[in-house]
Design a protein around this motif. Structure first.
Motif, mmCIF file in Angstrom:
data_model
loop_
_atom_site.group_PDB
_atom_site.id
_atom_site.type_symbol
_atom_site.label_atom_id
_atom_site.label_comp_id
_atom_site.label_asym_id
_atom_site.label_seq_id
_atom_site.Cartn_x
_atom_site.Cartn_y
_atom_site.Cartn_z
ATOM 1 N N ARG A 36 21.096 -1.712 4.495
ATOM 2 C CA ARG A 36 19.963 -2.243 5.257
ATOM 3 C C ARG A 36 19.460 -1.227 6.279
ATOM 4 O O ARG A 36 18.254 -1.063 6.458
ATOM 5 N N ALA A 37 20.382 -0.528 6.937
ATOM 6 C CA ALA A 37 19.977 0.501 7.902
ATOM 7 C C ALA A 37 19.240 1.633 7.185
ATOM 8 O O ALA A 37 18.217 2.131 7.675
ATOM 9 N N ASP A 38 19.744 2.038 6.018
ATOM 10 C CA ASP A 38 19.067 3.077 5.228
ATOM 11 C C ASP A 38 17.692 2.614 4.784
ATOM 12 O O ASP A 38 16.734 3.392 4.769
ATOM 13 N N THR A 39 17.572 1.339 4.407
ATOM 14 C CA THR A 39 16.286 0.792 3.979
ATOM 15 C C THR A 39 15.284 0.816 5.129
ATOM 16 O O THR A 39 14.126 1.199 4.941
ATOM 17 N N ILE A 40 15.716 0.427 6.311
ATOM 18 C CA ILE A 40 14.836 0.478 7.486
ATOM 19 C C ILE A 40 14.386 1.906 7.735
ATOM 20 O O ILE A 40 13.207 2.170 7.985
ATOM 21 N N ASN A 41 15.299 2.854 7.649
ATOM 22 C CA ASN A 41 14.964 4.263 7.842
ATOM 23 C C ASN A 41 13.969 4.734 6.778
ATOM 24 O O ASN A 41 12.993 5.431 7.090
ATOM 25 N N ASP A 42 14.211 4.344 5.526
ATOM 26 C CA ASP A 42 13.289 4.718 4.441
ATOM 27 C C ASP A 42 11.898 4.128 4.669
ATOM 28 O O ASP A 42 10.885 4.792 4.443
ATOM 29 N N LEU A 43 11.840 2.885 5.131
ATOM 30 C CA LEU A 43 10.548 2.251 5.404
ATOM 31 C C LEU A 43 9.815 2.948 6.543
ATOM 32 O O LEU A 43 8.595 3.118 6.493
ATOM 33 N N GLU A 44 10.543 3.356 7.562
ATOM 34 C CA GLU A 44 9.919 4.089 8.669
ATOM 35 C C GLU A 44 9.368 5.431 8.183
ATOM 36 O O GLU A 44 8.256 5.822 8.548
ATOM 37 N N ASN A 45 10.148 6.125 7.359
ATOM 38 C CA ASN A 45 9.678 7.399 6.796
ATOM 39 C C ASN A 45 8.454 7.191 5.915
ATOM 40 O O ASN A 45 7.501 7.970 5.957
ATOM 41 N N PHE A 46 8.477 6.131 5.111
ATOM 42 C CA PHE A 46 7.355 5.833 4.228
ATOM 43 C C PHE A 46 6.108 5.511 5.050
ATOM 44 O O PHE A 46 5.004 5.948 4.722
ATOM 45 N N SER A 47 6.296 4.764 6.135
ATOM 46 C CA SER A 47 5.179 4.436 7.015
ATOM 47 C C SER A 47 4.576 5.704 7.619
ATOM 48 O O SER A 47 3.350 5.845 7.685
ATOM 49 N N HIS A 52 0.257 9.859 7.549
ATOM 50 C CA HIS A 52 -0.163 11.245 7.309
ATOM 51 C C HIS A 52 -1.190 11.306 6.177
ATOM 52 O O HIS A 52 -2.212 11.986 6.296
ATOM 53 N N ILE A 53 -0.920 10.578 5.096
ATOM 54 C CA ILE A 53 -1.859 10.550 3.971
ATOM 55 C C ILE A 53 -3.203 9.991 4.420
ATOM 56 O O ILE A 53 -4.259 10.489 4.039
ATOM 57 N N SER A 54 -3.166 8.971 5.257
ATOM 58 C CA SER A 54 -4.405 8.387 5.769
ATOM 59 C C SER A 54 -5.206 9.417 6.562
ATOM 60 O O SER A 54 -6.430 9.507 6.408
ATOM 61 N N LEU A 55 -4.524 10.202 7.385
ATOM 62 C CA LEU A 55 -5.217 11.252 8.145
ATOM 63 C C LEU A 55 -5.805 12.315 7.217
ATOM 64 O O LEU A 55 -6.919 12.795 7.437
ATOM 65 N N VAL A 56 -5.060 12.666 6.174
ATOM 66 C CA VAL A 56 -5.546 13.663 5.208
ATOM 67 C C VAL A 56 -6.779 13.130 4.489
ATOM 68 O O VAL A 56 -7.785 13.835 4.335
ATOM 69 N N VAL A 57 -6.730 11.872 4.050
ATOM 70 C CA VAL A 57 -7.869 11.270 3.350
ATOM 71 C C VAL A 57 -9.079 11.205 4.283
ATOM 72 O O VAL A 57 -10.209 11.500 3.863
ATOM 73 N N GLU A 58 -8.871 10.844 5.531
ATOM 74 C CA GLU A 58 -9.974 10.788 6.496
ATOM 75 C C GLU A 58 -10.584 12.177 6.688
ATOM 76 O O GLU A 58 -11.811 12.324 6.738
ATOM 77 N N SER A 59 -9.746 13.197 6.761
ATOM 78 C CA SER A 59 -10.233 14.568 6.907
ATOM 79 C C SER A 59 -11.031 15.002 5.677
ATOM 80 O O SER A 59 -12.107 15.596 5.804
ATOM 81 N N ILE A 60 -10.520 14.683 4.502
ATOM 82 C CA ILE A 60 -11.237 15.011 3.259
ATOM 83 C C ILE A 60 -12.573 14.289 3.226
ATOM 84 O O ILE A 60 -13.597 14.870 2.859
ATOM 85 N N HIS A 61 -12.580 13.023 3.623
ATOM 86 C CA HIS A 61 -13.812 12.242 3.652
ATOM 87 C C HIS A 61 -14.839 12.888 4.577
ATOM 88 O O HIS A 61 -16.014 13.033 4.216
ATOM 89 N N ASN A 62 -14.403 13.256 5.774
ATOM 90 C CA ASN A 62 -15.317 13.880 6.738
ATOM 91 C C ASN A 62 -15.854 15.212 6.218
ATOM 92 O O ASN A 62 -17.052 15.501 6.358
ATOM 93 N N ASN A 63 -14.973 16.016 5.631
ATOM 94 C CA ASN A 63 -15.407 17.300 5.078
ATOM 95 C C ASN A 63 -16.378 17.113 3.920
ATOM 96 O O ASN A 63 -17.372 17.843 3.802
ATOM 97 N N TYR A 64 -16.094 16.139 3.059
ATOM 98 C CA TYR A 64 -16.973 15.882 1.914
ATOM 99 C C TYR A 64 -18.336 15.373 2.386
ATOM 100 O O TYR A 64 -19.369 15.767 1.862
#
Length: 121
Positions: A36-47, A52-64
């Motif tokens: 359960r502790a590992d799962t919480i850690n994995d979820l935090e990393n995934f979040s 980060h992906i959201s920021l990258v997509v926003e940057s790509i959107h702005n550049n496009y």
């Protein structure tokens, strides 16, 4: 012996089988806790990855969007050059023909022949 002493002695001395069962139970509880502790850690990393992906997509959107705006501006400028030229529709000078050809979709430049039942617009 009092009742308390009997109780303490009786429950204090564990048989090996009962002790093994308790050790197994404690081990399973600890493993579940670690999972359960590992799962919480994995979820935090995934979040964090999703943020980060959201920021990258926003940057790509702005550049496009900036690229599309610049592209539109350049096409408008080229069309204005054609409109301001001395030539006219149907009798364009060589410079205007090159400009118009460069603005035409690639499929038109390749003279793509479409079947009769397919329309571009």
């Amino acid at each position: 012996m009092s009742k308390i002493a009997k109780f303490t002695i009786h429950h204090g001395a564990k048989t090996p089988q009962k002790q093994q069962w308790e050790d197994n139970l404690r081990g399973k509880i600890e493993v579940k806790h670690q999972i359960r502790a590992d799962t919480i850690n994995d979820l935090e990393n995934f979040s964090q990855d999703l943020q980060h992906i959201s920021l990258v997509v926003e940057s790509i959107h702005n550049n496009y969007q900036a690229l599309l705006t610049e592209n539109h501006h350049l096409k408008s400028t080229l069309l204005q050059l054609v409109d301001d030229c001395y030539c006219w529709k149907g009798n364009r000078c060589e410079k205007c023909q090159k400009i118009l050809k460069s603005l035409a979709p690639e499929t038109v430049n390749k003279k793509l022949i479409l079947p009769k039942n397919i329309k571009l617009f």
